[in-house]
Each structure stands twice: as C-alpha cells, then as structure tokens.
Scaffold this motif. Structure first.
Motif, short mmCIF file in Angstrom:
data_model
loop_
_atom_site.label_atom_id
_atom_site.label_comp_id
_atom_site.label_asym_id
_atom_site.label_seq_id
_atom_site.Cartn_x
_atom_site.Cartn_y
_atom_site.Cartn_z
N UNK A 1 6.99 85.65 -23.22
CA UNK A 1 5.80 84.92 -23.61
C UNK A 1 4.70 85.04 -22.57
N UNK A 2 5.07 84.97 -21.28
CA UNK A 2 4.08 85.12 -20.22
C UNK A 2 3.50 86.53 -20.21
N UNK A 3 4.32 87.51 -20.55
CA UNK A 3 3.85 88.90 -20.52
C UNK A 3 2.93 89.24 -21.69
N UNK A 4 2.99 88.46 -22.77
CA UNK A 4 2.17 88.78 -23.94
C UNK A 4 1.19 87.68 -24.32
N UNK A 5 1.09 86.64 -23.53
CA UNK A 5 0.07 85.62 -23.75
C UNK A 5 0.16 84.96 -25.10
N UNK A 6 -0.92 85.01 -25.87
CA UNK A 6 -1.01 84.29 -27.14
C UNK A 6 -0.33 85.02 -28.29
N UNK A 7 0.17 86.23 -28.05
CA UNK A 7 0.82 86.99 -29.13
C UNK A 7 2.19 86.37 -29.43
N UNK A 8 2.51 86.09 -30.70
CA UNK A 8 3.79 85.46 -31.04
C UNK A 8 4.99 86.36 -30.72
N UNK B 1 -3.49 91.78 -26.72
CA UNK B 1 -2.19 91.64 -26.05
C UNK B 1 -2.42 91.59 -24.54
N UNK B 2 -2.79 90.42 -24.07
CA UNK B 2 -3.17 90.19 -22.68
C UNK B 2 -2.19 89.22 -22.05
N UNK C 1 -8.26 86.07 -15.53
CA UNK C 1 -9.44 86.00 -16.39
C UNK C 1 -9.18 86.83 -17.66
N UNK C 2 -8.47 86.26 -18.62
CA UNK C 2 -8.02 87.05 -19.77
C UNK C 2 -9.15 87.65 -20.60
N UNK C 3 -10.27 86.95 -20.73
CA UNK C 3 -11.39 87.53 -21.49
C UNK C 3 -11.98 88.73 -20.75
N UNK C 4 -11.95 88.69 -19.43
CA UNK C 4 -12.40 89.85 -18.65
C UNK C 4 -11.44 91.01 -18.86
N UNK C 5 -10.14 90.74 -18.87
CA UNK C 5 -9.16 91.79 -19.15
C UNK C 5 -9.42 92.41 -20.51
#
Length: 279
Positions: free
Chosen positions: A16-23, A219-220, A226-230
C-alpha cells in the motif's frame, strides 16, 4: 564504455505504501503481496565503466544496521555488493566514483561500513557524489522523512573528505557520456543519471519509477514527499523518454532490469522488458 548490473539483494516493503492511493486489487496483479501485505523489491545498482573511471550508482541497504532495523525489511536473496563486483572480477577498492541518487537508507546504506567502533566509507578510493540541496535536506530532515535518512549512512562520507557535490541544474554534465536529470517529488533534488551507451540513452530511474507496475501516472508512492510533483515529473520524463526512445533502468523492480515505452489509448505503457546485458 561498459555497463554492468550490480545486484545487492531483495527487501520487502508494504504494498500500500509503494502504490499510494491505488487499490490493492489493482497493484496486487503486478506486484503480489505476501500475507503481511509486503511486496518484494530489488536493490539493483549500476556499474559504469567509463574510460578509467568505475562509477557505481547507488549502493543498496548495506549490512551495518542492527537486527531490529533489518527485521522490518526482510532482506533475502544471495546477492551482495561484494559478490556482484567479484563476479565482474572487481573489488570495492577498484571503484573510483560512487554516484548517490539520493540518501534514503536503501540507496546509500552500502556506502558506509562498520569497522569495529568506526564508520568508514565502503569504497575507500572513491569520490562520493551528491548535491548540496539534497545533502542539506537529508542532514536536516523533516519529521515525515527522517526515518529514511540515517546519520550512520551519511555523515561518515562527509567526514572522510571523499564527498563532492554536483551542480543541481537539470541536464548538468557529469562525464562526457553521463548527464544528470533532477526530480523533486520523491525527495529534494534526487539525481537520475542519463547515460549514452552503444548509440542508446539509458535513464536510471531510482525512485521516480520503482517498477514497471508504477508506469501509470497516478501510481505514486506514499513515501513521496510531494506526490503531485512526482505526478508532473513522471509525465514530463516519461513523455520525453518515449519521444527519445530511452531505455529505462529499474532499481527496484523485482523481475525486470530494463524497459522501453509505448503510447497507448490509456497513456504511456510498457513496451518491452529485457536485461541490461542484451543491449
């Protein structure tokens, strides 16, 4: 010039940490998790023979931390830095340059070794390369990221006198065959070496693109500061990589060393995967 994959083993991190908001129902198809929701990741470094220089990009997690620290990451696999170098007929004392993409423990841990009560550079004849912006960010870390910046991995490099800084300007020249791109979403001023090799350009992706499973733009990682920057950086760099036909070298993908890209109706996606030695 010659390039060599340097494997330093595998470790596990929360999917979950490696893929952030992706289920999980989506990312588990490409990076299956174990019963503890942990996925396996490589710590794949790169050795560049460039004239008389032997340049090592990143160093893996190393082995000097205590048992409690390593118990969180489930290190496994037979590969080590020394074994991988020995397979090429080399020793760590042969390395002339250590290029550190950034100073998180799984990238810089192997840069320093414990010798009794002392912490010393693992590559005693090498110049270590970082940049001032990222170095300062790591030395004075924010509360969220400081667990990734271990003083034992960082300060001995500076104390040794072997540390030098690269100008943090995008596309700055490192050698005649290597330039550097910078990314700021994962952490401040992460460095991505772009290598001219056999008529192709190879971009070392570090943590901007951990695996082929991270190619879709959203997939951040949750680890990114700064996920939006990524998100913006991925779009720019992957678009450029597609247009210029870069080969992407993947540091953390547990299976795939290199890949190329293709444009699809859903966006930029995976084209081919292959090992570095096939180039």
């Amino acid at each position: 010039m010659n390039l060599h994959t340097i494997d330093t083993g595998f470790f596990k991190l929360d999917g979950g940490a490696m893929f952030g908001v992706v289920p999980k129902s989506i990312w588990n198809k490409t990076n299956p998790a174990d019963d503890n929701n942990l996925c396996t990741w490589a710590m794949r470094c790169l050795l560049i023979e460039d004239g008389k220089r032997l340049i090592l990009v990143d160093t893996g997690i190393g082995n000097k931390q205590d048992e409690k620290f390593f118990s969180h990451y489930y290190l496994h696999g037979d590969a080590t830095m020394d074994k991988s170098l020995a397979a090429k007929g080399l020793h760590r004392d042969d390395i002339t340059d250590v290029f550190l993409t950034h100073l998180h423990f799984d990238h810089v841990g192997g840069a320093v070794v414990r010798d009794g009560d002392k912490l010393l550079p693992a590559f005693k004849n090498a110049t270590y390369w970082s940049n001032q912006k990222h170095w300062d960010w790591a030395i004075y870390p924010n509360e969220r990221e400081k667990a990734s910046f271990l003083k034992d991995n960082i300060l001995p490099i500076q104390e040794s006198g072997q540390l030098k800084f690269i100008d943090s300007k995008d596309d700055v020249t490192f050698t005649e065959n290597i330039s550097v791109k910078f990314a700021y979403g994962h952490t401040e001023a992460m460095m991505l070496p772009l290598i001219n090799y056999k008529g192709r350009q190879i971009l070392y992706m570090a943590d901007l693109l951990p695996s082929v499973g991270h190619l879709p733009l959203p997939y951040v990682m949750a680890y990114d500061m700064f996920p939006l920057k990524t998100l913006t950086e991925k779009k720019i760099i992957l678009t450029g990589a597609l247009e210029k036909e870069y080969i992407l070298y993947l540091e953390h993908d547990p299976v795939n060393e290199c890949c190329t890209l293709i444009q699809t109706e859903k966006g930029i996606r995976l084209n081919e995967t292959f090992n570095l030695n096939l180039i």
